[in-house]
Design a protein around this motif. Structure first.
Motif, PDB file in Angstrom:
ATOM      1  N   ALA A 199      -5.865  39.191  20.836  1.00  0.00           N
ATOM      2  CA  ALA A 199      -4.623  39.144  21.605  1.00  0.00           C
ATOM      3  C   ALA A 199      -3.598  40.118  21.025  1.00  0.00           C
ATOM      4  N   MET A 200      -3.585  40.248  19.702  1.00  0.00           N
ATOM      5  CA  MET A 200      -2.662  41.181  19.060  1.00  0.00           C
ATOM      6  C   MET A 200      -2.973  42.620  19.469  1.00  0.00           C
ATOM      7  N   GLY A 201      -4.254  42.990  19.418  1.00  0.00           N
ATOM      8  CA  GLY A 201      -4.654  44.341  19.802  1.00  0.00           C
ATOM      9  C   GLY A 201      -4.305  44.641  21.239  1.00  0.00           C
ATOM     10  N   GLN A 202      -4.542  43.686  22.108  1.00  0.00           N
ATOM     11  CA  GLN A 202      -4.253  43.876  23.527  1.00  0.00           C
ATOM     12  C   GLN A 202      -2.750  43.915  23.793  1.00  0.00           C
ATOM     13  N   TYR A 203      -1.992  43.162  23.001  1.00  0.00           N
ATOM     14  CA  TYR A 203      -0.536  43.146  23.156  1.00  0.00           C
ATOM     15  C   TYR A 203       0.052  44.513  22.793  1.00  0.00           C
ATOM     16  N   ILE A 204      -0.440  45.095  21.707  1.00  0.00           N
ATOM     17  CA  ILE A 204       0.034  46.425  21.313  1.00  0.00           C
ATOM     18  C   ILE A 204      -0.301  47.447  22.405  1.00  0.00           C
ATOM     19  N   ALA A 205      -1.533  47.399  22.910  1.00  0.00           N
ATOM     20  CA  ALA A 205      -1.962  48.339  23.953  1.00  0.00           C
ATOM     21  C   ALA A 205      -1.116  48.206  25.221  1.00  0.00           C
ATOM     22  N   ALA A 206      -0.727  46.977  25.523  1.00  0.00           N
ATOM     23  CA  ALA A 206       0.050  46.731  26.745  1.00  0.00           C
ATOM     24  C   ALA A 206       1.510  47.130  26.597  1.00  0.00           C
ATOM     25  N   ASN A 207       1.949  47.363  25.356  1.00  0.00           N
ATOM     26  CA  ASN A 207       3.362  47.677  25.127  1.00  0.00           C
ATOM     27  C   ASN A 207       3.580  49.082  24.577  1.00  0.00           C
ATOM     28  N   VAL A 208       2.622  49.965  24.816  1.00  0.00           N
ATOM     29  CA  VAL A 208       2.800  51.359  24.410  1.00  0.00           C
ATOM     30  C   VAL A 208       4.013  51.936  25.133  1.00  0.00           C
ATOM     31  N   GLY A 209       4.906  52.562  24.380  1.00  0.00           N
ATOM     32  CA  GLY A 209       6.120  53.124  24.956  1.00  0.00           C
ATOM     33  C   GLY A 209       7.266  52.137  25.028  1.00  0.00           C
ATOM     34  N   SER A 210       7.085  50.952  24.408  1.00  0.00           N
ATOM     35  CA  SER A 210       8.120  49.917  24.463  1.00  0.00           C
ATOM     36  C   SER A 210       8.556  49.492  23.065  1.00  0.00           C
ATOM     37  N   GLU A 242      -1.570  34.955  15.949  1.00  0.00           N
ATOM     38  CA  GLU A 242      -1.906  33.548  15.692  1.00  0.00           C
ATOM     39  C   GLU A 242      -2.701  32.920  16.832  1.00  0.00           C
ATOM     40  N   LYS A 243      -2.691  33.524  17.996  1.00  0.00           N
ATOM     41  CA  LYS A 243      -3.502  33.001  19.096  1.00  0.00           C
ATOM     42  C   LYS A 243      -4.990  33.027  18.744  1.00  0.00           C
ATOM     43  N   ASP A 244      -5.402  34.042  18.011  1.00  0.00           N
ATOM     44  CA  ASP A 244      -6.807  34.171  17.621  1.00  0.00           C
ATOM     45  C   ASP A 244      -7.098  33.577  16.250  1.00  0.00           C
ATOM     46  N   PHE A 245      -6.115  33.622  15.368  1.00  0.00           N
ATOM     47  CA  PHE A 245      -6.400  33.278  13.968  1.00  0.00           C
ATOM     48  C   PHE A 245      -5.720  32.005  13.475  1.00  0.00           C
ATOM     49  N   GLY A 246      -4.961  31.356  14.330  1.00  0.00           N
ATOM     50  CA  GLY A 246      -4.399  30.054  13.977  1.00  0.00           C
ATOM     51  C   GLY A 246      -2.980  30.121  13.437  1.00  0.00           C
ATOM     52  N   GLU A 247      -2.315  28.981  13.526  1.00  0.00           N
ATOM     53  CA  GLU A 247      -0.931  28.882  13.067  1.00  0.00           C
ATOM     54  C   GLU A 247      -0.826  29.192  11.570  1.00  0.00           C
TER      55      GLU A 247
END
Length: 276
Positions: free
Chosen positions: A180-191, A203-208
């Motif tokens: 989710a972290m990798g995809q979040y960075i990709a989705a926010n390129v230029g932001s 934390e969505k993938d690796f826990g709290e």
């Protein structure tokens, strides 16, 4: 007469043993001197408790290193324009901030080439075609022989052979790209993003609480902070097929990130800092 012959034989045995011992001592001394002359360093291989997985955000890196081959050729559709890329996998010891693991058993002549940034003149590595192919994608610095620098400085202390070291690194890059972290960075390129939002995605993938194993590093360009590297701390060893979340470890207190609360995700191409 018998006793005299026996005495002669015994003296002969003593002389022979002395010669053997002297030869052995001489061999050890010569070998040690040769190793010192060749620049070999006492190996710390395997004597570490964790790894630092350093993942670069290449667009921001290229803003500061535009003359690098991999930066001159970067395009918006290349893998590293929307995915974290491999910087390195570094043996680490969380219990000792003064301990470093580098150049294990590496000749001084090779270390000199590394220090001079003459990476492509360092000996090439024995990698399979598959590993090389994956590495050209996951590590754009391969174009500048970054893999040789990373191997001789860090990989030689890992206890792995070069191909295993880089095939493991390639797999880790692919794994984080799918998070989710990798995809979040990709989705926010230029932001501009908030660090807490990025940590929540991790934390969505690796826990709290797993955010403690993640450090964010930024570079400042024209007054704007840009994400340039993500560092993840993993336990040693890294088993094949193991759950990555089970390998996360917290770095020691002296390991700090350098990003402020908000920062920019740079786009591919030497566009410079955004107008704020």
């Amino acid at each position: 007469m018998v006793n005299k012959n026996r005495a002669v034989r015994e003296r002969g045995m003593i002389t022979k043993n002395i010669l053997i011992f002297s030869t052995l001592v001489l061999f050890i001394l010569v070998s040690t001197a040769f190793a010192k002359d060749q620049g070999y360093k006492k190996s710390s291989t395997g004597k570490f408790d964790s790894y630092v997985l350093a993942l670069s955000w290449q667009p921001a890196f290229c803003e500061t290193k535009p003359d690098k081959k991999e930066c001159k050729t970067q395009t918006p559709d290349r893998y590293d324009a929307t995915n974290l890329a491999l910087h390195g996998l570094w043996p680490n010891k969380n219990t000792d901030k003064k301990q470093t693991f580098g150049f294990c058993g590496v000749k001084k002549s090779i270390r000199k080439l590394d220090t001079a940034n003459k990476w492509c003149k360092m000996p090439s590595l024995n990698l399979t075609d598959e590993t090389k192919k994956d590495l050209t994608q996951s590590m754009p610095g391969y174009a500048s022989c970054l893999e040789r620098h990373e191997w001789y400085k860090h990989g030689t202390c890992s206890g792995m052979k070069a191909d295993k070291y880089f095939s493991t690194s390639n797999l880790l890059v692919a794994t984080f790209a799918a998070t989710a972290m990798g995809q979040y960075i990709a989705a926010n390129v230029g932001s501009i993003i908030d660090a807490d939002d990025l940590f929540k995605e991790f934390e969505k993938d690796f826990g709290e609480g797993s955010r403690d194993s993640l450090k964010l590093h930024c570079t400042k360009l024209e007054g704007v902070n840009m994400l340039v590297e993500v560092r993840v701390y993993l336990a040693n060893p890294i088993p094949a097929g193991g759950e990555l979340k089970d390998l996360l470890v917290s770095p020691p207190a002296h390991e700090k990130g350098s990003c402020p609360q908000t920062f920019f995700i740079d786009e591919a191409g030497l566009s410079g800092a955004p107008n704020m």
